[in-house]
Design a protein around this motif. Structure first.
Motif, PDB file in Angstrom:
ATOM      1  N   PHE A 142       0.845  -1.204   0.000  1.00 27.46           N
ATOM      2  CA  PHE A 142       0.000   0.000   0.000  1.00 27.46           C
ATOM      3  C   PHE A 142       0.880   1.254   0.000  1.00 27.46           C
ATOM      4  O   PHE A 142       0.690   2.168  -0.799  1.00 27.46           O
ATOM      5  CB  PHE A 142      -0.906  -0.031   1.238  1.00 27.46           C
ATOM      6  N   VAL A 143       1.850   1.242   0.902  1.00 25.53           N
ATOM      7  CA  VAL A 143       2.714   2.417   1.036  1.00 25.53           C
ATOM      8  C   VAL A 143       3.588   2.611  -0.213  1.00 25.53           C
ATOM      9  O   VAL A 143       3.895   3.738  -0.607  1.00 25.53           O
ATOM     10  CB  VAL A 143       3.567   2.278   2.322  1.00 25.53           C
ATOM     11  N   SER A 144       3.937   1.516  -0.862  1.00 22.12           N
ATOM     12  CA  SER A 144       4.782   1.625  -2.061  1.00 22.12           C
ATOM     13  C   SER A 144       3.981   2.102  -3.270  1.00 22.12           C
ATOM     14  O   SER A 144       4.537   2.741  -4.156  1.00 22.12           O
ATOM     15  CB  SER A 144       5.396   0.264  -2.425  1.00 22.12           C
ATOM     16  N   GLU A 145       2.693   1.759  -3.295  1.00 16.66           N
ATOM     17  CA  GLU A 145       1.937   1.943  -4.544  1.00 16.66           C
ATOM     18  C   GLU A 145       0.958   3.114  -4.534  1.00 16.66           C
ATOM     19  O   GLU A 145       0.671   3.670  -5.585  1.00 16.66           O
ATOM     20  CB  GLU A 145       1.167   0.649  -4.861  1.00 16.66           C
ATOM     21  N   ARG A 146       0.439   3.454  -3.379  1.00 23.63           N
ATOM     22  CA  ARG A 146      -0.568   4.521  -3.345  1.00 23.63           C
ATOM     23  C   ARG A 146       0.099   5.894  -3.359  1.00 23.63           C
ATOM     24  O   ARG A 146       1.316   6.000  -3.304  1.00 23.63           O
ATOM     25  CB  ARG A 146      -1.434   4.376  -2.089  1.00 23.63           C
ATOM     26  N   SER A 147      -0.715   6.929  -3.382  1.00 21.53           N
ATOM     27  CA  SER A 147      -0.154   8.290  -3.391  1.00 21.53           C
ATOM     28  C   SER A 147       0.629   8.519  -2.090  1.00 21.53           C
ATOM     29  O   SER A 147       0.393   7.842  -1.073  1.00 21.53           O
ATOM     30  CB  SER A 147      -1.281   9.318  -3.497  1.00 21.53           C
ATOM     31  N   LEU A 148       1.513   9.493  -2.149  1.00 25.39           N
ATOM     32  CA  LEU A 148       2.303   9.816  -0.955  1.00 25.39           C
ATOM     33  C   LEU A 148       1.393  10.218   0.210  1.00 25.39           C
ATOM     34  O   LEU A 148       1.626   9.838   1.363  1.00 25.39           O
ATOM     35  CB  LEU A 148       3.255  10.961  -1.316  1.00 25.39           C
ATOM     36  N   LEU A 149       0.362  10.965  -0.109  1.00 22.86           N
ATOM     37  CA  LEU A 149      -0.588  11.371   0.935  1.00 22.86           C
ATOM     38  C   LEU A 149      -1.201  10.143   1.613  1.00 22.86           C
ATOM     39  O   LEU A 149      -1.261  10.056   2.848  1.00 22.86           O
ATOM     40  CB  LEU A 149      -1.688  12.236   0.310  1.00 22.86           C
ATOM     41  N   GLU A 150      -1.632   9.181   0.818  1.00 22.57           N
ATOM     42  CA  GLU A 150      -2.232   7.964   1.393  1.00 22.57           C
ATOM     43  C   GLU A 150      -1.183   7.175   2.182  1.00 22.57           C
ATOM     44  O   GLU A 150      -1.476   6.629   3.253  1.00 22.57           O
ATOM     45  CB  GLU A 150      -2.808   7.079   0.284  1.00 22.57           C
ATOM     46  N   ALA A 151       0.022   7.118   1.636  1.00 22.14           N
ATOM     47  CA  ALA A 151       1.090   6.371   2.324  1.00 22.14           C
ATOM     48  C   ALA A 151       1.346   6.966   3.707  1.00 22.14           C
ATOM     49  O   ALA A 151       1.441   6.252   4.709  1.00 22.14           O
ATOM     50  CB  ALA A 151       2.363   6.384   1.478  1.00 22.14           C
ATOM     51  N   ILE A 152       1.428   8.294   3.751  1.00 24.58           N
ATOM     52  CA  ILE A 152       1.695   8.949   5.048  1.00 24.58           C
ATOM     53  C   ILE A 152       0.473   8.823   5.964  1.00 24.58           C
ATOM     54  O   ILE A 152       0.604   8.527   7.155  1.00 24.58           O
ATOM     55  CB  ILE A 152       2.119  10.422   4.819  1.00 24.58           C
ATOM     56  N   ALA A 153      -0.706   8.987   5.395  1.00 21.89           N
ATOM     57  CA  ALA A 153      -1.923   8.891   6.221  1.00 21.89           C
ATOM     58  C   ALA A 153      -2.073   7.499   6.837  1.00 21.89           C
ATOM     59  O   ALA A 153      -2.609   7.346   7.939  1.00 21.89           O
ATOM     60  CB  ALA A 153      -3.152   9.240   5.384  1.00 21.89           C
ATOM     61  N   SER A 154      -1.559   6.487   6.143  1.00 17.86           N
ATOM     62  CA  SER A 154      -1.733   5.133   6.677  1.00 17.86           C
ATOM     63  C   SER A 154      -0.920   4.917   7.966  1.00 17.86           C
ATOM     64  O   SER A 154      -1.195   3.989   8.716  1.00 17.86           O
ATOM     65  CB  SER A 154      -1.372   4.075   5.618  1.00 17.86           C
ATOM     66  N   ASP A 203       0.301  16.559  10.664  1.00 18.53           N
ATOM     67  CA  ASP A 203       0.500  17.895  10.120  1.00 18.53           C
ATOM     68  C   ASP A 203       0.615  17.830   8.587  1.00 18.53           C
ATOM     69  O   ASP A 203       0.015  18.634   7.869  1.00 18.53           O
ATOM     70  CB  ASP A 203       1.777  18.492  10.738  1.00 18.53           C
ATOM     71  N   TYR A 204       1.342  16.829   8.102  1.00 18.79           N
ATOM     72  CA  TYR A 204       1.507  16.670   6.643  1.00 18.79           C
ATOM     73  C   TYR A 204       0.137  16.436   5.996  1.00 18.79           C
ATOM     74  O   TYR A 204      -0.208  17.068   4.998  1.00 18.79           O
ATOM     75  CB  TYR A 204       2.446  15.494   6.340  1.00 18.79           C
ATOM     76  N   VAL A 205      -0.625  15.538   6.570  1.00 23.32           N
ATOM     77  CA  VAL A 205      -1.920  15.182   5.983  1.00 23.32           C
ATOM     78  C   VAL A 205      -2.863  16.396   6.012  1.00 23.32           C
ATOM     79  O   VAL A 205      -3.545  16.698   5.031  1.00 23.32           O
ATOM     80  CB  VAL A 205      -2.538  13.965   6.714  1.00 23.32           C
ATOM     81  N   LYS A 206      -2.860  17.126   7.124  1.00 24.86           N
ATOM     82  CA  LYS A 206      -3.753  18.290   7.218  1.00 24.86           C
ATOM     83  C   LYS A 206      -3.372  19.358   6.181  1.00 24.86           C
ATOM     84  O   LYS A 206      -4.223  20.050   5.644  1.00 24.86           O
ATOM     85  CB  LYS A 206      -3.722  18.875   8.631  1.00 24.86           C
ATOM     86  N   PRO A 212     -11.789  17.530  -1.287  1.00 25.77           N
ATOM     87  CA  PRO A 212     -12.602  16.492  -0.626  1.00 25.77           C
ATOM     88  C   PRO A 212     -12.105  15.092  -0.993  1.00 25.77           C
ATOM     89  O   PRO A 212     -12.089  14.201  -0.149  1.00 25.77           O
ATOM     90  CB  PRO A 212     -14.010  16.745  -1.173  1.00 25.77           C
ATOM     91  N   GLU A 213     -11.647  14.911  -2.245  1.00 22.64           N
ATOM     92  CA  GLU A 213     -11.174  13.587  -2.675  1.00 22.64           C
ATOM     93  C   GLU A 213      -9.921  13.193  -1.904  1.00 22.64           C
ATOM     94  O   GLU A 213      -9.771  12.048  -1.470  1.00 22.64           O
ATOM     95  CB  GLU A 213     -10.859  13.580  -4.189  1.00 22.64           C
ATOM     96  N   GLN A 214      -9.019  14.146  -1.748  1.00 23.23           N
ATOM     97  CA  GLN A 214      -7.783  13.836  -1.004  1.00 23.23           C
ATOM     98  C   GLN A 214      -8.095  13.560   0.462  1.00 23.23           C
ATOM     99  O   GLN A 214      -7.489  12.676   1.087  1.00 23.23           O
ATOM    100  CB  GLN A 214      -6.784  15.001  -1.128  1.00 23.23           C
ATOM    101  N   GLN A 215      -9.029  14.295   1.001  1.00 22.34           N
ATOM    102  CA  GLN A 215      -9.389  14.054   2.409  1.00 22.34           C
ATOM    103  C   GLN A 215     -10.017  12.668   2.563  1.00 22.34           C
ATOM    104  O   GLN A 215      -9.717  11.945   3.510  1.00 22.34           O
ATOM    105  CB  GLN A 215     -10.342  15.156   2.901  1.00 22.34           C
ATOM    106  N   ARG A 216     -10.854  12.312   1.600  1.00 21.14           N
ATOM    107  CA  ARG A 216     -11.459  10.972   1.625  1.00 21.14           C
ATOM    108  C   ARG A 216     -10.370   9.905   1.508  1.00 21.14           C
ATOM    109  O   ARG A 216     -10.372   8.899   2.212  1.00 21.14           O
ATOM    110  CB  ARG A 216     -12.484  10.884   0.482  1.00 21.14           C
ATOM    111  N   ALA A 217      -9.390  10.159   0.607  1.00 26.34           N
ATOM    112  CA  ALA A 217      -8.303   9.182   0.407  1.00 26.34           C
ATOM    113  C   ALA A 217      -7.504   9.001   1.699  1.00 26.34           C
ATOM    114  O   ALA A 217      -7.122   7.883   2.061  1.00 26.34           O
ATOM    115  CB  ALA A 217      -7.392   9.632  -0.736  1.00 26.34           C
ATOM    116  N   ALA A 218      -7.276  10.111   2.410  1.00 25.55           N
ATOM    117  CA  ALA A 218      -6.519  10.026   3.672  1.00 25.55           C
ATOM    118  C   ALA A 218      -7.309   9.210   4.703  1.00 25.55           C
ATOM    119  O   ALA A 218      -6.756   8.367   5.418  1.00 25.55           O
ATOM    120  CB  ALA A 218      -6.219  11.427   4.202  1.00 25.55           C
TER     121      ALA A 218
END
Ligand SMILES: O=C(O)c1cc(C(=O)O)c2c(n1)C(=O)C(=O)c1cc(C(=O)O)[nH]c1-2
Length: 363
Positions: A142-154, A203-206, A212-218
């Motif tokens: 997941f962390v390797s393949e998804r967006s950086l935002l999703e990787a950090i949010a995970s 802080d990065y995610v915020k 809205p899409e990025q917030q949903r992805a996070a």
């Protein structure tokens, strides 16, 4: 099929949330899905598991610990700025350490050894449940393949970990006689590392989830990660609690353990019944000789206990190195003090067995 966990209210994803609202929505995900709520953790913390069930937990979780820096290295490789990499690389150092014998993975190995495992068996990961491997590997992918935002949010489950760690350490120390503070030392450092890491990631995610899409992805990424943790406990529960179906090849109680004799030497008897002249004495893990500068005295430090040492004990313990036998130590002292070897041997056997009955020496 009905999802066990309904997704968080979708109303939130339809409009852009303020950073504070986004944080609240993320925290709500943890409040509903974090693994502190899993029945296996409740049993673990409340002292309701057998020693073998605690062992199964320690063994399986080793795989998570071992793969966390792999996950962080994958994430680090994707960070475009040196300033971000400088912060994230600390996570790898925390787990791998700066040198052999240091770091979180090593401390987890100590935890596994503390509940009886052979180090090499744990390192081999051959007894872990397939489900543990699948869910941990899914996190790395997941962390390797998804967006950086999703990787950090995970990684944001770490916002919730200090609470569960405090509860776990207190509960396990209180409820299991085979668990010591030393065994759980892994968690001490996490109490400062996790909030530091979580603050940065939050802080990065915020700051970067600005649609809205990025917030949903996070939010989805955090939900995914909660499920990574939850499924590991589902698998442990199914295999080792109820119905107790251990899959083929997974760890069976009794496997991969240091023989009991070596863990708890037969030194319980007073006098010279335990350690003999041919035995090789050593200080158990967590026991050290130190010079107390204030009292100008040598002491033996054991978890939550201290023993004053006289000069004879210091002379003997200085030679206890896990290699020399009692006979070797006696011969060495006889030479140094120009004394009868047999007399010295008899004296130090009494002394060493006294220490063994206090559990600050083993063979
Ligand atoms: O003991 C726990 O309950 C717990 C939970 C979590 C977590 O929430 O992901 C981590 C840890 N421990 C942990 O020790 C750790 O190193 C860690 C790293 C990460 C991550 O996602 O990068 N989570 C966690």
């Amino acid at each position: 099929m009905t999802a066990i966990f309904p997704p968080p209210s979708s109303a939130a994803a339809e409009r852009l949330l303020s950073p504070e609202e986004l944080e609240a929505a993320l925290r709500e995900i943890g409040a509903k899905r974090y693994h502190n709520l899993h029945p296996f953790h409740r049993l673990l913390h409340d002292g309701k598991l057998s020693k073998d069930q605690v062992r199964a937990w320690a063994l399986n979780r080793y795989y998570y610990q071992a793969m966390i820096p792999v996950k962080d290295a994958a994430l680090l490789a994707r960070l475009p700025e040196a300033s971000l990499r400088r912060v994230w690389r600390q996570r790898i150092v925390d787990h791998d350490g700066d040198h052999e014998g240091d770091g979180g993975i090593e401390r987890w190995l100590k935890l596994a050894e503390g509940v009886g495992f052979e180090r090499d068996y744990v390192l081999s990961t051959k007894g872990i449940l397939s489900a543990t491997r699948f869910s941990v590997d899914a996190y790395v992918h997941f962390v390797s393949e998804r967006s950086l935002l999703e990787a950090i949010a995970s990684s944001l489950t770490e916002m919730f970990s200090p609470t569960i760690i405090s509860e776990r350490v207190a509960g396990m120390l209180k409820n299991y006689d085979f668990i010591t503070k030393e065994t759980l030392a892994y968690f001490d450092k996490r109490l400062t590392q996790a909030p530091r890491d979580a603050d940065f990631a939050l802080d990065y995610v915020k700051r970067h989830a600005v649609t809205p899409e990025q917030q949903r992805a996070a939010m989805d990424a955090l939900t995914f990660k909660c499920n990574v943790l939850w499924t590991q406990l589902d698998a442990l529960y199914f295999a080792y609690v109820a119905p107790g179906m251990v899959p083929p090849d997974a760890w069976q109680p009794g496997e991969g353990l240091v023989p009991e004799k070596a863990v708890a030497p037969a030194a319980g008897a007073a006098g010279t019944g335990g350690i003999g002249a041919g035995d090789v004495p050593r200080l158990p893990r967590g026991v050290r000789m130190r010079f107390d500068e204030v009292r100008k005295k040598h002491v033996l430090l054991a978890p939550e206990r201290t023993f004053d040492l006289d000069d004879n004990a210091v002379a003997v313990l200085t030679l206890v190195d896990g290699q020399r036998s009692v006979a070797d130590i006696a011969a060495r002292l006889a030479e140094t003090y120009n004394a009868d070897r047999a007399v010295i041997e008899a004296d130090i056997l009494v002394m060493l067995n006294d220490l063994a009955t206090k559990r600050v020496l083993e063979r």
